[in-house]
Motif scaffolding. Sequence first.
Motif, PDB file in Angstrom:
ATOM      1  N   ASN A  58       0.840  -1.190   0.000  1.00  0.00           N
ATOM      2  CA  ASN A  58       0.000   0.000   0.000  1.00  0.00           C
ATOM      3  C   ASN A  58       0.882   1.251   0.000  1.00  0.00           C
ATOM      4  OD1 ASN A  58      -1.718   2.107   0.542  1.00  0.00           O
ATOM      5  ND2 ASN A  58      -2.611   1.200   2.375  1.00  0.00           N
ATOM      6  N   ASP A  59       0.955   1.936  -1.135  1.00  0.00           N
ATOM      7  CA  ASP A  59       1.782   3.138  -1.241  1.00  0.00           C
ATOM      8  C   ASP A  59       1.321   4.244  -0.292  1.00  0.00           C
ATOM      9  OD1 ASP A  59       3.485   2.038  -3.137  1.00  0.00           O
ATOM     10  OD2 ASP A  59       2.228   2.676  -4.810  1.00  0.00           O
ATOM     11  N   GLU A  60       0.002   4.361  -0.077  1.00  0.00           N
ATOM     12  CA  GLU A  60      -0.502   5.363   0.866  1.00  0.00           C
ATOM     13  C   GLU A  60      -0.078   5.010   2.293  1.00  0.00           C
ATOM     14  OE1 GLU A  60      -4.581   6.915   0.250  1.00  0.00           O
ATOM     15  OE2 GLU A  60      -4.583   5.607  -1.520  1.00  0.00           O
ATOM     16  N   GLY A  61      -0.044   3.717   2.593  1.00  0.00           N
ATOM     17  CA  GLY A  61       0.430   3.266   3.904  1.00  0.00           C
ATOM     18  C   GLY A  61       1.907   3.580   4.090  1.00  0.00           C
ATOM     19  N   ILE A  62       2.702   3.361   3.053  1.00  0.00           N
ATOM     20  CA  ILE A  62       4.130   3.692   3.108  1.00  0.00           C
ATOM     21  C   ILE A  62       4.301   5.190   3.362  1.00  0.00           C
ATOM     22  CG2 ILE A  62       6.280   3.813   1.782  1.00  0.00           C
ATOM     23  CD1 ILE A  62       5.631   0.971   2.525  1.00  0.00           C
ATOM     24  N   ALA A  63       3.512   6.017   2.675  1.00  0.00           N
ATOM     25  CA  ALA A  63       3.597   7.475   2.857  1.00  0.00           C
ATOM     26  C   ALA A  63       3.244   7.853   4.299  1.00  0.00           C
ATOM     27  CB  ALA A  63       2.682   8.189   1.872  1.00  0.00           C
ATOM     28  N   TYR A  64       2.210   7.231   4.862  1.00  0.00           N
ATOM     29  CA  TYR A  64       1.822   7.502   6.257  1.00  0.00           C
ATOM     30  C   TYR A  64       2.968   7.183   7.202  1.00  0.00           C
ATOM     31  CZ  TYR A  64      -0.012   6.449  10.875  1.00  0.00           C
ATOM     32  OH  TYR A  64      -0.177   6.376  12.234  1.00  0.00           O
ATOM     33  N   TYR A  65       3.560   5.990   7.062  1.00  0.00           N
ATOM     34  CA  TYR A  65       4.644   5.614   7.968  1.00  0.00           C
ATOM     35  C   TYR A  65       5.880   6.478   7.754  1.00  0.00           C
ATOM     36  CZ  TYR A  65       1.760   1.763   9.466  1.00  0.00           C
ATOM     37  OH  TYR A  65       0.735   1.026   9.984  1.00  0.00           O
ATOM     38  N   ASN A  66       6.157   6.891   6.523  1.00  0.00           N
ATOM     39  CA  ASN A  66       7.254   7.833   6.287  1.00  0.00           C
ATOM     40  C   ASN A  66       6.999   9.137   7.029  1.00  0.00           C
ATOM     41  OD1 ASN A  66       8.976   6.276   4.733  1.00  0.00           O
ATOM     42  ND2 ASN A  66       8.064   6.919   2.798  1.00  0.00           N
ATOM     43  N   ASP A  67       5.767   9.627   6.965  1.00  0.00           N
ATOM     44  CA  ASP A  67       5.425  10.862   7.688  1.00  0.00           C
ATOM     45  C   ASP A  67       5.597  10.673   9.195  1.00  0.00           C
ATOM     46  OD1 ASP A  67       4.843  12.124   5.308  1.00  0.00           O
ATOM     47  OD2 ASP A  67       2.671  11.903   5.510  1.00  0.00           O
ATOM     48  N   LEU A  68       5.190   9.518   9.702  1.00  0.00           N
ATOM     49  CA  LEU A  68       5.337   9.228  11.126  1.00  0.00           C
ATOM     50  C   LEU A  68       6.817   9.196  11.511  1.00  0.00           C
ATOM     51  CD1 LEU A  68       4.205   8.394  13.886  1.00  0.00           C
ATOM     52  CD2 LEU A  68       4.050   6.058  13.029  1.00  0.00           C
ATOM     53  N   PHE A  69       7.643   8.518  10.717  1.00  0.00           N
ATOM     54  CA  PHE A  69       9.084   8.463  10.982  1.00  0.00           C
ATOM     55  C   PHE A  69       9.727   9.841  10.926  1.00  0.00           C
ATOM     56  CE2 PHE A  69       9.217   3.864   9.697  1.00  0.00           C
ATOM     57  CZ  PHE A  69       9.827   3.397  10.845  1.00  0.00           C
ATOM     58  N   LEU A  70       9.171  10.716  10.103  1.00  0.00           N
ATOM     59  CA  LEU A  70       9.809  12.012   9.874  1.00  0.00           C
ATOM     60  C   LEU A  70       9.194  13.150  10.679  1.00  0.00           C
ATOM     61  CD1 LEU A  70      10.334  11.704   6.016  1.00  0.00           C
ATOM     62  CD2 LEU A  70      11.994  11.319   7.847  1.00  0.00           C
ATOM     63  N   THR A  71       8.431  12.836  11.717  1.00  0.00           N
ATOM     64  CA  THR A  71       7.901  13.908  12.562  1.00  0.00           C
ATOM     65  C   THR A  71       9.069  14.642  13.195  1.00  0.00           C
ATOM     66  OG1 THR A  71       7.671  12.436  14.441  1.00  0.00           O
ATOM     67  CG2 THR A  71       5.697  12.798  13.106  1.00  0.00           C
ATOM     68  N   LYS A  72       8.871  15.900  13.507  1.00  0.00           N
ATOM     69  CA  LYS A  72       9.973  16.740  14.003  1.00  0.00           C
ATOM     70  C   LYS A  72      10.604  16.190  15.277  1.00  0.00           C
ATOM     71  CE  LYS A  72       7.039  19.772  16.646  1.00  0.00           C
ATOM     72  NZ  LYS A  72       6.388  20.960  16.891  1.00  0.00           N
ATOM     73  N   GLU A  73       9.834  15.561  16.169  1.00  0.00           N
ATOM     74  CA  GLU A  73      10.381  15.044  17.408  1.00  0.00           C
ATOM     75  C   GLU A  73      11.351  13.902  17.135  1.00  0.00           C
ATOM     76  OE1 GLU A  73       7.197  15.790  16.958  1.00  0.00           O
ATOM     77  OE2 GLU A  73       7.121  17.503  18.304  1.00  0.00           O
ATOM     78  N   ILE A  74      11.016  13.064  16.179  1.00  0.00           N
ATOM     79  CA  ILE A  74      11.915  11.964  15.840  1.00  0.00           C
ATOM     80  C   ILE A  74      13.135  12.511  15.104  1.00  0.00           C
ATOM     81  CG2 ILE A  74      12.163   9.890  14.418  1.00  0.00           C
ATOM     82  CD1 ILE A  74       9.268   9.179  15.259  1.00  0.00           C
ATOM     83  N   LEU A  75      12.927  13.443  14.180  1.00  0.00           N
ATOM     84  CA  LEU A  75      14.057  14.023  13.458  1.00  0.00           C
ATOM     85  C   LEU A  75      14.998  14.785  14.371  1.00  0.00           C
ATOM     86  CD1 LEU A  75      12.403  15.294  10.168  1.00  0.00           C
ATOM     87  CD2 LEU A  75      13.982  13.392  10.446  1.00  0.00           C
TER      88      LEU A  75
END
Length: 142
Positions: free
Chosen positions: A103-120
């Motif tokens: 699911n490409d939309e699922g991949i995009a969601y998890y990428n966004d989650l990984f890239l939240t400012k707190e994690i970055l």
Amino acid sequence: MAKATSVEYGSVSRSDFPPDFVFGVATSAYQVEGASEEGNRGPSIWDAFSNTQGKICDGSNGDVAVDQYHRYPEDVDIISKLGFGAYRFSIFIFPDGLGTKVNDEGIAYYNDLFLTKEILNNKASSSSACESLMDAESTKVV
């Protein structure tokens, strides 16, 4: 019949752990994400189970859950503000539930989650675990 006993426990604080000990939190995709019919998400075995009449006493399910799918920036911010240094979460990216399609939309969601400012900003590290894929009818691990 054995007599019940009570045990008293002392308090525990961060100072009881080594300085480099990382406290963290963990979630399961089904338990927190919600959005059961969004983002090209396919049904999981938990959707089938919890939406079967009589399987859950109060009839609840994870269709909305705590809506992390829409609220993940707030959730990660809360994790960071509470002082946790790690966040482990499971992922569900196979819309057919069998792993034959991604699911490409699922991949995009998890990428966004990984890239939240707190994690970055290294306020919290993240790790993920793929949900076990199971055939709902045979409960055979695929």
